[in-house]
Design a protein around this motif. Structure first.
Motif, PDB file in Angstrom:
ATOM      1  N   ALA A 196       0.752  -1.127  -0.114  1.00 33.90           N
ATOM      2  CA  ALA A 196      -0.050   0.127   0.118  1.00 33.90           C
ATOM      3  C   ALA A 196       1.004   1.151  -0.124  1.00 33.90           C
ATOM      4  O   ALA A 196       1.671   1.449   0.911  1.00 33.90           O
ATOM      5  CB  ALA A 196      -1.079  -0.120   1.197  1.00 33.90           C
ATOM      6  N   HIS A 197       0.667   2.235  -0.866  1.00 28.74           N
ATOM      7  CA  HIS A 197       1.342   3.577  -1.089  1.00 28.74           C
ATOM      8  C   HIS A 197       0.558   4.367  -1.682  1.00 28.74           C
ATOM      9  O   HIS A 197      -0.422   4.149  -2.149  1.00 28.74           O
ATOM     10  CB  HIS A 197       2.660   2.917  -1.859  1.00 28.74           C
ATOM     11  N   GLY A 198       1.163   5.768  -1.891  1.00 30.84           N
ATOM     12  CA  GLY A 198       0.438   6.567  -2.582  1.00 30.84           C
ATOM     13  C   GLY A 198      -0.716   7.533  -1.456  1.00 30.84           C
ATOM     14  O   GLY A 198      -0.692   7.159  -0.365  1.00 30.84           O
ATOM     15  N   ARG A 199      -1.320   8.348  -2.029  1.00 30.62           N
ATOM     16  CA  ARG A 199      -1.995   9.280  -1.307  1.00 30.62           C
ATOM     17  C   ARG A 199      -3.329   8.649  -1.349  1.00 30.62           C
ATOM     18  O   ARG A 199      -4.028   7.905  -2.083  1.00 30.62           O
ATOM     19  CB  ARG A 199      -1.921  10.520  -1.942  1.00 30.62           C
ATOM     20  N   PHE A 200      -4.059   8.863   0.037  1.00 30.39           N
ATOM     21  CA  PHE A 200      -5.434   8.500   0.254  1.00 30.39           C
ATOM     22  C   PHE A 200      -6.284   9.451  -0.753  1.00 30.39           C
ATOM     23  O   PHE A 200      -6.232  10.435  -0.711  1.00 30.39           O
ATOM     24  CB  PHE A 200      -5.960   8.386   1.487  1.00 30.39           C
ATOM     25  N   ASP A 201      -7.467   8.795  -1.210  1.00 32.74           N
ATOM     26  CA  ASP A 201      -8.399   9.548  -1.697  1.00 32.74           C
ATOM     27  C   ASP A 201      -9.549  10.218  -1.001  1.00 32.74           C
ATOM     28  O   ASP A 201     -10.592   9.719  -0.752  1.00 32.74           O
ATOM     29  CB  ASP A 201      -9.317   8.620  -2.865  1.00 32.74           C
ATOM     30  N   VAL A 202      -9.104  10.869  -0.180  1.00 29.22           N
ATOM     31  CA  VAL A 202      -9.835  11.423   0.870  1.00 29.22           C
ATOM     32  C   VAL A 202     -10.970  12.371   0.282  1.00 29.22           C
ATOM     33  O   VAL A 202     -12.064  12.430   0.704  1.00 29.22           O
ATOM     34  CB  VAL A 202      -9.095  12.433   1.978  1.00 29.22           C
ATOM     35  N   LEU A 203     -10.437  13.120  -0.760  1.00 32.42           N
ATOM     36  CA  LEU A 203     -11.201  13.980  -1.398  1.00 32.42           C
ATOM     37  C   LEU A 203     -12.592  13.215  -2.125  1.00 32.42           C
ATOM     38  O   LEU A 203     -13.841  13.590  -2.037  1.00 32.42           O
ATOM     39  CB  LEU A 203     -10.695  14.759  -2.698  1.00 32.42           C
ATOM     40  N   GLY A 204     -12.208  12.147  -2.764  1.00 26.58           N
ATOM     41  CA  GLY A 204     -13.326  11.376  -3.113  1.00 26.58           C
ATOM     42  C   GLY A 204     -14.241  10.846  -1.980  1.00 26.58           C
ATOM     43  O   GLY A 204     -15.558  10.830  -2.458  1.00 26.58           O
ATOM     44  N   ALA A 205     -13.829  10.485  -1.036  1.00 26.34           N
ATOM     45  CA  ALA A 205     -14.752   9.825   0.131  1.00 26.34           C
ATOM     46  C   ALA A 205     -15.658  11.197   0.528  1.00 26.34           C
ATOM     47  O   ALA A 205     -16.822  10.639   0.828  1.00 26.34           O
ATOM     48  CB  ALA A 205     -13.724   9.057   1.294  1.00 26.34           C
ATOM     49  N   VAL A 206     -14.926  12.317   0.789  1.00 27.94           N
ATOM     50  CA  VAL A 206     -15.932  13.403   1.354  1.00 27.94           C
ATOM     51  C   VAL A 206     -16.774  13.801   0.206  1.00 27.94           C
ATOM     52  O   VAL A 206     -18.054  14.040   0.697  1.00 27.94           O
ATOM     53  CB  VAL A 206     -14.780  14.479   1.488  1.00 27.94           C
ATOM     54  N   LEU A 207     -16.346  13.720  -1.037  1.00 30.07           N
ATOM     55  CA  LEU A 207     -17.427  14.324  -2.021  1.00 30.07           C
ATOM     56  C   LEU A 207     -18.494  13.254  -2.281  1.00 30.07           C
ATOM     57  O   LEU A 207     -19.719  13.324  -2.259  1.00 30.07           O
ATOM     58  CB  LEU A 207     -16.742  14.498  -3.267  1.00 30.07           C
TER      59      LEU A 207
END
Length: 488
Positions: A196-207
């Motif tokens: 697991a690596h890279g950035r979390f898709d926090v924006l997608g989850a919030v949207l």
């Protein structure tokens, strides 16, 4: 390679704490419906507030459950699971002491965040801890005991509501968490995904969560009309569009759009939306119908609804075996049709209805329909994508089912013409309940027609479901990452 054996003391402790943690979230998904009339009376809440009591939890759970699984892979599954249990317990405490409906709704939204952390984590811990030779049996026991928890949930919830009060439906989670957390910290090994690596898709989850919340608000308040409802609806659609755009552009999206390039995966998720919209709306309204119109106590209503869960727990594994032999298309066509018949039989459940002659036959037919469709639906979801993405496919399907349920809880009262005080007026609620059952049956028929026309047998060699026994009624079971990815 994981090496804990199921027969060892550590193996039993791991199974115990994961079942206990997942049962907390599963119980709150079902028992709250039984408590709604008493909550409404005690807090002087209208129907909209009762809808939000259910949907605030579902909005955050559905919107964040994929992110919760990713957090466990990155930061440690035990750590995120424990955080989820503690978070869920604190939110439950806030629900239990809520002085008004607004506070209760906000606390329910916080509960959903905790549920999104602990729900995928409980299964992930099972899969990551046990020796491969014991893993299948461990998952089977986990899903079986979880199904038992789902079966007794409405009964326990009704007993609490009629006894010490509805607040204990939430407060009960606190002592459960006080047992679960120390056991997890002492006996459950930490695990994670080294890849697991890279950035979390926090924006997608919030949207995603914001879009669900805004659209839900617009549907619940649509009966009053006004500029605010229109603005909220437009904002909800805009958030949904933004979610799609973000997922298409991010290098590691929470919900990769290309997974929908599988026609079978797309179709089975449309069927899921139809089926679980009907089931979510039904279980929300049925608990109210039995108490408001028929005159059941909370305990009586919770007990009355048990047959559907018991049938699923007893027969879902055999249904999966049958679907393996004959293919999923027939079960996924007949199952929703049986559910539709069960809901139409609920039209007989009115003032003075007999449990044995009116209520039980409807629930038995509904339960048999659910038995037929849940296992093949899960198998078809897993078989419609590459084996390496089976866990992701299951998570998306689970989130879609929960989102369908919350939209149904928001929309059905509007479609059925229920006023804000309908649950206080038995005659008005009874008439609206009949109309709502018609809408639910219609959604199920649409799902059956789509399945009959489009579903095909999964190809050989695809991932098969591990959660063979399932007692949840508001969503299909979660399935984890494939063995080949983790051990190969």
């Amino acid at each position: 390679m994981p090496d804990v054996r199921l027969a060892s003391p550590q193996g039993r402790w791991i199974l115990f704490t994961t079942v206990l943690g997942s049962s907390m979230a599963m119980l709150d998904s079902t028992v709250v419906n039984v408590a709604l009339p008493r909550i409404g009376r005690d807090l002087d809440a209208n129907l909209s507030a009762l809808q939000w009591t259910v949907n605030a939890y579902m909005v955050t759970l559905a919107g964040l459950i994929l992110l919760g699984g990713a957090l466990g892979d990155r930061f440690g599954r035990r750590k995120v699971f424990v955080v989820g249990v503690v978070w869920f317990a604190v939110a439950s405490l806030l629900c239990g002491i809520a002085p008004d409906a607004g506070t209760l709704i906000a606390a329910r939204a916080l509960q959903g965040v905790g549920g999104a952390l602990l729900t995928p984590g409980s299964l992930a811990l099972i899969q990551a801890s046990f020796h491969p030779d014991d893993r299948g049996r461990a998952v089977g026991l986990w899903s079986g005991f979880g199904g038992v928890g789902a079966a007794v949930g409405p009964f326990v919830g009704g007993w609490l509501v009629d006894g010490p009060g509805w607040r204990w439906v939430f407060l009960l989670n606190v002592p459960l968490a006080l047992v679960c957390v120390p056991v997890a910290l002492r006996h459950v090994p930490e695990s994670g995904d080294g890849e697991a690596h890279g950035r979390f898709d926090v924006l997608g989850a919030v949207l995603g969560a914001v879009a669900l919340a805004l659209l839900t608000y617009a549907l619940i308040e649509a009966g009053d009309g006004g500029l605010m409802v229109a603005v909220t609806a437009v904002a909800g659609v805009a958030a949904a569009v933004a979610f799609v755009v973000v997922e298409r552009r991010r290098p590691e999206p929470m919900m990769p759009p290309d997974i929908f390039s599988s026609r079978q995966f797309t179709v089975i998720n449309i069927v899921t939306l139809c089926v679980y919209a009907a089931l979510g709306g039904f279980f929300f309204l049925a608990a109210l119908q039995l108490q408001v119109v028929v005159g059941y106590s909370a305990l009586g209503a919770g007990t009355a609804l048990l047959p559907t869960t018991v049938l699923m727990l007893l027969l879902s594994a055999r249904s999966g075996e049958l679907a393996d032999r004959i293919g999923p298309r027939l079960p996924l066509t007949v199952g929703p049709l049986l559910c539709a018949v069960g809901m139409l039989l609920m039209l007989r459940v009115g003032p003075g209805a007999s449990y044995w002659a009116d209520v039980l036959p409807a629930l038995l037919v509904l339960g048999l329909g659910m038995v037929m469709l849940v296992a093949p639906l899960t198998a078809t979801v897993l078989g419609s994508v590459d084996v390496a993405r089976a866990g992701l496919a299951s998570g998306i399907n689970n989130a879609a089912a929960r989102a369908a349920g919350l939209v149904a809880v928001a929309a059905l009262p509007l479609l059925a013409g229920m006023g804000e005080e309908a649950y206080r007026e038995p005659a008005a609620f009874d008439a609206a309940f009949g109309r709502a059952m018609g809408w639910c049956a219609g959604a199920l028929v649409v799902g059956a027609l789509i399945a009959g026309a489009t579903v095909r047998r999964p190809p050989p060699g695809c991932k098969r479901p591990e959660c063979l026994r399932h007692g949840g009624v508001v969503s299909p079971p979660l399935e984890g990452e494939p063995v080949r990815k983790r051990l190969g």
